[in-house]
Write a protein that holds these residues in place. Structure first.
Motif, short mmCIF file in Angstrom:
data_model
loop_
_atom_site.label_atom_id
_atom_site.label_comp_id
_atom_site.label_asym_id
_atom_site.label_seq_id
_atom_site.Cartn_x
_atom_site.Cartn_y
_atom_site.Cartn_z
N ILE A 116 0.94 -1.19 0.01
CA ILE A 116 0.02 0.17 0.03
C ILE A 116 0.90 1.08 -0.04
CG2 ILE A 116 -1.73 1.34 1.45
CD1 ILE A 116 -2.66 -1.43 2.41
N ASP A 117 0.81 2.11 -0.98
CA ASP A 117 1.75 3.15 -1.21
C ASP A 117 1.64 4.19 -0.28
OD1 ASP A 117 3.19 1.85 -3.00
OD2 ASP A 117 2.06 2.79 -4.68
N TYR A 118 1.48 3.97 0.90
CA TYR A 118 1.62 4.86 2.28
C TYR A 118 3.00 5.05 2.73
CZ TYR A 118 1.51 6.63 6.86
OH TYR A 118 1.62 7.39 7.88
N ASN A 119 3.53 6.08 2.42
CA ASN A 119 4.96 6.63 2.93
C ASN A 119 6.02 5.64 2.59
OD1 ASN A 119 6.80 8.23 4.56
ND2 ASN A 119 6.87 6.95 6.30
N ARG A 120 5.79 5.44 1.20
CA ARG A 120 6.82 4.58 0.34
C ARG A 120 7.02 5.21 -0.85
NH1 ARG A 120 5.38 0.72 -3.34
NH2 ARG A 120 6.98 -0.47 -2.90
N ILE A 121 7.83 4.63 -1.66
CA ILE A 121 8.19 5.06 -2.97
C ILE A 121 7.54 3.92 -3.84
CG2 ILE A 121 9.95 5.70 -4.77
CD1 ILE A 121 11.53 6.97 -2.50
N SER A 122 6.94 4.35 -4.69
CA SER A 122 6.18 3.12 -5.55
C SER A 122 7.19 2.71 -6.56
CB SER A 122 4.84 3.64 -6.20
OG SER A 122 5.20 4.70 -7.32
N GLY A 123 6.98 1.63 -7.37
CA GLY A 123 7.98 1.07 -8.34
C GLY A 123 9.31 0.40 -7.63
N ARG A 124 9.44 0.37 -6.32
CA ARG A 124 10.33 -0.56 -5.79
C ARG A 124 9.65 -1.78 -4.80
NH1 ARG A 124 14.39 4.36 -3.20
NH2 ARG A 124 14.39 5.39 -5.28
N SER A 125 10.50 -2.48 -4.30
CA SER A 125 10.02 -3.78 -3.80
C SER A 125 9.25 -3.27 -2.31
CB SER A 125 11.25 -4.54 -3.10
OG SER A 125 10.88 -5.48 -2.19
N PRO A 126 8.28 -4.00 -1.99
CA PRO A 126 7.49 -3.88 -0.82
C PRO A 126 8.59 -3.62 0.50
CG PRO A 126 6.32 -5.28 -2.00
CD PRO A 126 7.61 -5.03 -2.80
N LEU A 127 9.48 -4.22 0.37
CA LEU A 127 10.76 -4.13 1.35
C LEU A 127 11.68 -2.97 1.23
CD1 LEU A 127 11.88 -7.84 1.15
CD2 LEU A 127 10.47 -6.86 3.00
N GLY A 128 11.39 -1.92 0.16
CA GLY A 128 12.10 -0.84 0.23
C GLY A 128 12.22 -0.07 1.48
N PRO A 129 13.46 0.39 1.86
CA PRO A 129 13.45 1.06 3.32
C PRO A 129 13.04 2.39 3.13
CG PRO A 129 15.47 1.09 2.02
CD PRO A 129 14.70 0.37 0.99
N ASP A 130 12.88 3.18 1.88
CA ASP A 130 12.60 4.70 1.81
C ASP A 130 11.03 4.97 2.63
OD1 ASP A 130 14.94 5.10 0.03
OD2 ASP A 130 13.53 3.83 -1.62
N ARG A 131 11.41 6.19 3.39
CA ARG A 131 10.38 6.63 3.93
C ARG A 131 10.12 7.98 3.89
NH1 ARG A 131 9.46 2.05 4.03
NH2 ARG A 131 9.52 0.82 5.67
N PRO A 132 9.44 8.64 2.58
CA PRO A 132 9.63 9.90 2.25
C PRO A 132 9.06 10.81 3.18
CG PRO A 132 8.61 8.53 0.31
CD PRO A 132 8.59 7.75 1.54
N ARG A 133 8.23 10.45 4.09
CA ARG A 133 7.50 11.17 5.22
C ARG A 133 8.03 11.23 6.39
NH1 ARG A 133 1.29 9.95 4.87
NH2 ARG A 133 1.03 11.70 6.33
N GLY A 134 9.22 10.39 6.73
CA GLY A 134 9.92 10.36 7.62
C GLY A 134 9.74 9.02 8.41
N ARG A 135 10.61 8.35 9.06
CA ARG A 135 10.46 7.04 10.07
C ARG A 135 9.28 7.20 10.86
NH1 ARG A 135 12.78 3.71 7.59
NH2 ARG A 135 12.43 2.14 9.19
N SER A 136 9.05 8.42 11.68
CA SER A 136 8.04 8.59 12.67
C SER A 136 6.61 8.11 11.97
CB SER A 136 8.19 9.88 13.09
OG SER A 136 7.73 10.97 12.56
N LYS A 137 6.57 8.29 10.74
CA LYS A 137 5.27 8.24 10.18
C LYS A 137 4.94 6.68 9.78
CE LYS A 137 3.12 12.23 9.82
NZ LYS A 137 1.96 12.60 10.60
N GLY A 138 6.06 5.93 9.88
CA GLY A 138 5.68 4.51 9.95
C GLY A 138 5.93 4.14 8.30
N GLY A 139 5.57 2.94 8.11
CA GLY A 139 5.80 2.23 6.80
C GLY A 139 5.58 0.72 6.64
#
Length: 187
Positions: A116-139
């Protein structure tokens, strides 16, 4: 399909799994797959689901036990099992496997997942570590295989329903998930 979140569904989206929590604080949900046709939204099927063990929130934070309310794209999938016939790009890797130190009931959770593309970058594995809104927003908010109860923030369903949804989602139809407590979706 109606309600306040319906207006946030992109006009090019033709597939919407909507996840309706029984209430804002319930971990029990029903998921309904809608398809947009010439005459409007058609209800295709529904199935039992679970969401965050503390319900839903419009201000999700890491480890709050609540699923985020909103409309999110569904662009990538993955898991431990082969993604036979899946629509979204599928990343099969053992890295999805739950640690064996977890309770046995959680071991199959990541057999199949749809990100679910909440606080993640689409087009990458669901395991992708990116959190565009910051780590505190979860992922790592996913649709995945149920372990029998509420989750940390994800949406779960049976293995059969997870397989069916993955085969049904078609990237050319721009699928999005609409999710929240029944009151949030109806308002």
């Amino acid at each position: 399909m109606g309600g306040a979140l319906n207006s946030r569904v992109p006009s090019d989206s033709r597939q919407v799994p909507a996840v309706y929590g029984k209430s804002a604080r319930s971990a029990d949900s029903i998921a309904v797959l809608y398809t947009r046709r010439a005459g409007g939204w058609q209800r295709e099927r529904s199935w039992a689901a679970h969401n965050g063990r503390h319900g839903w929130t419009t201000a999700h934070q890491e480890d709050d036990g609540r699923s985020p309310v909103g409309v999110f794209t569904l662009s990538d999938a993955g898991g431990v099992l082969p993604g036979q016939g899946t629509g979204p790009p599928y990343d099969r890797t053992a890295a999805f496997a739950a640690p064996r130190s977890w309770a046995r009931s959680y071991w199959r959770d990541s057999d199949l997942v749809t990100a679910i593309d909440y606080n993640r970058i689409s087009g990458r594995s669901p395991l992708g570590p990116d959190r565009p809104r910051g780590r505190s927003k979860g992922g790592d908010i996913w649709l995945h295989v149920v372990h029998g109860s509420g989750t940390s923030a994800r949406v779960t369903q049976s293995l059969t329903d997870t397989e069916s949804l993955l085969r049904t989602l078609d990237p050319a139809r721009h699928p999005v998930v609409v999710m929240g407590g029944r009151d949030a979706l109806a308002g």
